[in-house]
Design an enzyme around this catalytic site. Structure first.
Site, PDB file in Angstrom:
ATOM      1  N   GLU A 118       0.833  -1.208   0.000  1.00  0.00           N
ATOM      2  CA  GLU A 118       0.000   0.000   0.000  1.00  0.00           C
ATOM      3  C   GLU A 118       0.868   1.259   0.000  1.00  0.00           C
ATOM      4  O   GLU A 118       0.511   2.271  -0.615  1.00  0.00           O
ATOM      5  CB  GLU A 118      -0.945   0.002   1.207  1.00  0.00           C
ATOM      6  N   TYR A 125       1.265   7.262  -6.814  1.00  0.00           N
ATOM      7  CA  TYR A 125       0.423   8.401  -7.180  1.00  0.00           C
ATOM      8  C   TYR A 125       1.232   9.695  -7.174  1.00  0.00           C
ATOM      9  O   TYR A 125       1.059  10.556  -8.041  1.00  0.00           O
ATOM     10  CB  TYR A 125      -0.774   8.508  -6.239  1.00  0.00           C
ATOM     11  N   GLU A 185     -10.855  -2.205  -1.161  1.00  0.00           N
ATOM     12  CA  GLU A 185      -9.900  -2.797  -2.098  1.00  0.00           C
ATOM     13  C   GLU A 185     -10.574  -3.506  -3.272  1.00  0.00           C
ATOM     14  O   GLU A 185      -9.951  -3.668  -4.322  1.00  0.00           O
ATOM     15  CB  GLU A 185      -8.993  -3.781  -1.361  1.00  0.00           C
ATOM     16  N   GLU A 219      -4.274  -5.570  -5.415  1.00  0.00           N
ATOM     17  CA  GLU A 219      -5.533  -5.473  -4.682  1.00  0.00           C
ATOM     18  C   GLU A 219      -6.335  -6.766  -4.770  1.00  0.00           C
ATOM     19  O   GLU A 219      -7.045  -7.128  -3.831  1.00  0.00           O
ATOM     20  CB  GLU A 219      -6.379  -4.299  -5.198  1.00  0.00           C
TER      21      GLU A 219
END
Length: 345
Positions: A118, A125, A185, A219
């Site tokens: 994670e 990002y 998720e 995920e």
């Protein structure tokens, strides 16, 4: 209901293989050849085989294409990244809270790997945004979750479910938090994923979509992990396996699907070529049914057994030995499962 007990740092009187998934006994010494759950080690190997970093992805083409996107496409891009950044941030923290109460040391180890992944997702990002936008815009996007009312509503829905467990860790709140986790998720990402996969099939933002594919792959394994924990929890604690809790799962997923559909309409209020909102609504309900079924509970939506956006499968397909559809060169993917099940339930 009794509170959850934190796993001891070590216990010389307890076996290495735990006596319970929660509130059990365990030495806390991890021996992968002496674990309670047969699925733990294969899942660990799959998670390791997925290892990637965003630095592998060349963003040069996306940089040029981002500047040429329509204004509403840029807005959708920015808001989706803002959503993902929030969700993966709290997911890192939530999984570490979960690890404290899992008696079985192999499951705690899997949570540690999940938490690390994670962090990689969240950093990706930043990597994407620092490539295509200014630092000022990047900072603005990372603030969206605080001020955008539609984004805030759907994020608060998940965060409040997590906080109930963190503030009052009991078997019941733990079970409920797993439902919110599978929503996060296994459902909340999928409108955003569809946007990037649709861009890729139109030869736009292919590198960003590659990164999204890697995240999607992770995920899927995270959902598999929490679904296994959920089912083991019900088996070991039959007092939790009640009609009331079954209804909780169904109603919570119905609400999550409603919020996800609202979010999709908000994101795509100006049409995105290739995304049909009616199909996307059906896809969200299909995914909700899929996730609830994976938890071993009766599906909340009647029908919705077929994927209405079948084109998306090629972008989610992570089987090994496939030619990379993005860059048209050989890329070895690990095989998540014999059938990812994205077409039928």
């Amino acid at each position: 209901m009794d509170s959850l007990k934190e796993r001891k740092l070590y216990d010389v009187t307890a076996p290495n293989a735990s006596t319970g998934i929660i509130n059990g006994e365990s030495s806390n010494v991890l021996n992968w050849d002496d674990t309670r759950f047969s699925w733990a080690y294969p899942l660990y190997k799959n998670m390791l085989a997925n290892f990637w970093t965003p630095f592998e992805i060349n963003m040069s083409t996306d940089i040029k294409q981002y500047e040429k996107l329509e204004a509403h496409e840029q807005e959708a891009f920015n808001k989706i990244i803002g959503l993902l950044a929030f969700l993966d941030s709290i997911q890192t923290d939530y999984s570490m809270h979960v690890a404290r109460y899992l008696t079985d040391s192999s499951l705690s180890a899997l949570m540690t790997v999940l938490s690390f992944q994670e962090v990689v997702h969240n950093q990706s990002y930043s990597y994407v945004l620092s490539s295509v936008t200014s630092k000022q815009k990047q900072d603005e996007i990372f603030e969206y979750w605080k001020h955008d009312p539609v984004l805030r509503e759907r994020n608060d829905f998940i965060a409040q479910g997590y906080e109930a467990f963190v503030k009052n860790p009991t078997p019941q709140t733990f079970l409920e938090s797993i439902v919110y986790d599978v929503i996060l998720e296994g459902l909340n990402f999928y409108s955003g994923f569809s946007f990037f996969y649709n861009m890729a099939r139109n030869q736009k933002l292919v590198s960003t979509s590659t990164m999204i594919n890697y995240i999607n792959r992770d995920e899927q394994l995270h959902v598999h992990l929490f679904a296994n924990i959920f089912k083991a929890l019900l088996k070991e604690h039959p007092e939790l396996n009640t009609e009331k809790n079954h209804r909780f799962v169904q109603e919570t997923f119905k609400k999550a699907a409603e919020l996800e559909i609202n979010w999709a309409h908000y994101l795509f209020k100006e049409p995105i070529e290739g995304i049909n909102l009616n199909d996307l609504e059906a896809y969200i309900k299909f995914m909700a049914n899929k996730r609830v079924n994976e938890l071993g509970i009766e599906r909340p939506f009647e029908g919705y057994r077929k994927n209405p956006m079948r084109w998306i499968k090629i972008y989610e397909d992570v089987n090994s030995g496939k030619t990379d559809f993005f860059e048209q060169k050989s890329r070895q993917y690990t095989k998540v499962g014999t059938d990812n099940g994205f077409d039928d339930l």
